[in-house]
Write an enzyme that holds these catalytic residues in place. Structure first.
Site, PDB file in Angstrom:
ATOM      1  CG  ASN A 113      -7.131  -1.322   0.114  1.00  0.00           C
ATOM      2  OD1 ASN A 113      -6.236  -1.194  -0.715  1.00  0.00           O
ATOM      3  ND2 ASN A 113      -6.884  -1.424   1.403  1.00  0.00           N
ATOM      4  CG  HIS A 154      -3.438   2.877   1.167  1.00  0.00           C
ATOM      5  ND1 HIS A 154      -3.756   2.262  -0.030  1.00  0.00           N
ATOM      6  CD2 HIS A 154      -3.717   1.974   2.153  1.00  0.00           C
ATOM      7  CE1 HIS A 154      -4.199   1.050   0.219  1.00  0.00           C
ATOM      8  NE2 HIS A 154      -4.187   0.845   1.529  1.00  0.00           N
ATOM      9  CB  CYS A 201      -0.963  -0.017   1.183  1.00  0.00           C
ATOM     10  SG  CYS A 201      -2.023  -1.488   1.180  1.00  0.00           S
TER      11      CYS A 201
END
Length: 328
Positions: free
Chosen positions: A286, A256, A115
């Site tokens: 995500n 993120h 990430c």
């Protein structure tokens, strides 16, 4: 020393869409409203059974070349961020170089980062440009995390989606890449992990019983606590390194896209106004290392000359990174 710029961004999402309604049919103890409220995601894109990181990387890069009228022959380095590569070896970036028809004089590397991977990629790309090693770097992030997730894992299935992004880092462009704050703490490595599959802990044969260690495991509370501890200091240090004194002096923030609950908590803790805090996860989930470029692409028309955008990545590893884009 050459200055490095972000010149263009594009991304690709797989055709298959999994909605909250579809998940709720599999897990009737949940409701569509509960999933949306908990994670801030209505749907996520899932790669086809025969669609892999290299396939999505190629599609994202082709979109980049087409949308921004980029001559692929100028690319002299390929960087591919993934934690779900086609093979242990060879390097997926080499496969992508060949499939895109890029010059054989172009370097190509993979790097295993999650990430925070887009920020790390920008840092390495800036280093290559600054050192005069490359002038036009194709930075790709591509993940098929859905293939890491067990079908019964409702938590991770609500959060993660598959995607690929492609960016061009060059000696000239629209946004100058600033200074970086990077960090890592491997003491938390077991809290987000696919334990089996590599050399230390191989997967069992198909004839043996299925092992949950073959799939993605996430300790959500530990990841949340790590993020709350690490991100405020990351933002503060990134501001300092880029000559900015206060949070409200920054025009935009792109974090993120982990989940809505975590992001709202972080935004309030750092003291960022909601109008400055850009998001795009409701329709794609995500997407790991692709979240930052996806947000940038979807809000690109907001960015004006003289504005500064902070990018903040954090997660698996643990690892974290921040930088500032200054628009010309």
């Amino acid at each position: 020393m050459n200055t490095a710029y972000l010149k263009a961004v594009s991304y690709y999402l797989p055709e298959r869409v999994m909605t909250n309604a579809e998940l709720v049919r599999e897990f009737p103890e949940w409701t569509v409203e509960k999933v949306a409220k908990k994670v801030g995601i209505d749907q996520r894109h899932i790669s086809a059974e025969d669609e892999f990181v290299s396939d999505m990387a190629v599609k994202a890069a082709e979109k980049l070349f087409e949308e921004h009228k980029i001559d692929r022959n100028v690319v002299d380095f390929v960087m591919l961020c993934t934690q779900s590569p086609d093979y242990f070896l060879p390097t997926t970036a080499c496969i992508v170089q060949d499939r895109l028809g890029l010059p054989t004089s172009a370097g190509a590397i993979d790097y295993n980062q999650g990430c925070s991977g887009y920020v790390y990629g920008l840092a390495m790309a800036k280093g290559l440009v600054s050192a005069g090693i490359a002038q036009n770097i194709l930075l790709i992030t591509s993940e098929v995390y859905s293939k890491h997730i067990h079908k019964s894992d409702k938590g991770n299935r609500t959060i993660f989606g598959d995607a690929a992004s492609a960016s061009l880092i060059s000696t000239e462009g629209l946004a100058e890449i600033g200074q970086f704050e990077l960090g890592s703490d491997g003491s938390g490595f077991e809290n987000l992990i696919v334990k089996n599959g590599a050399m230390k802990s191989p997967k069992k044969s198909a004839a043996e019983a299925e092992d949950m260690d073959d799939f993605l495991y996430m300790n959500g509370s530990a990841i949340f606590n790590f993020t709350i501890d690490a991100v405020p200091g990351l933002v503060e240090n990134t501001l300092k390194k880029n000559g900015v004194s206060e949070v409200d002096e920054m025009d935009w923030f792109v974090f993120h896209q982990a989940n809505a609950f975590m992001l709202n908590h972080l935004r309030k803790r750092v003291g960022i106004d909601s109008e400055q805090f850009l998001m795009h996860m409701q329709a794609c989930g995500n997407t790991v290392s692709a979240t930052l470029p996806i947000v940038l692409k979807n809000h690109w028309e907001r960015f004006r000359s003289g504005q500064k955008v902070m990018l903040v990545g954090f997660g698996v590893g643990y690892s974290w990174g921040g930088t500032v884009l200054s628009f010309k």
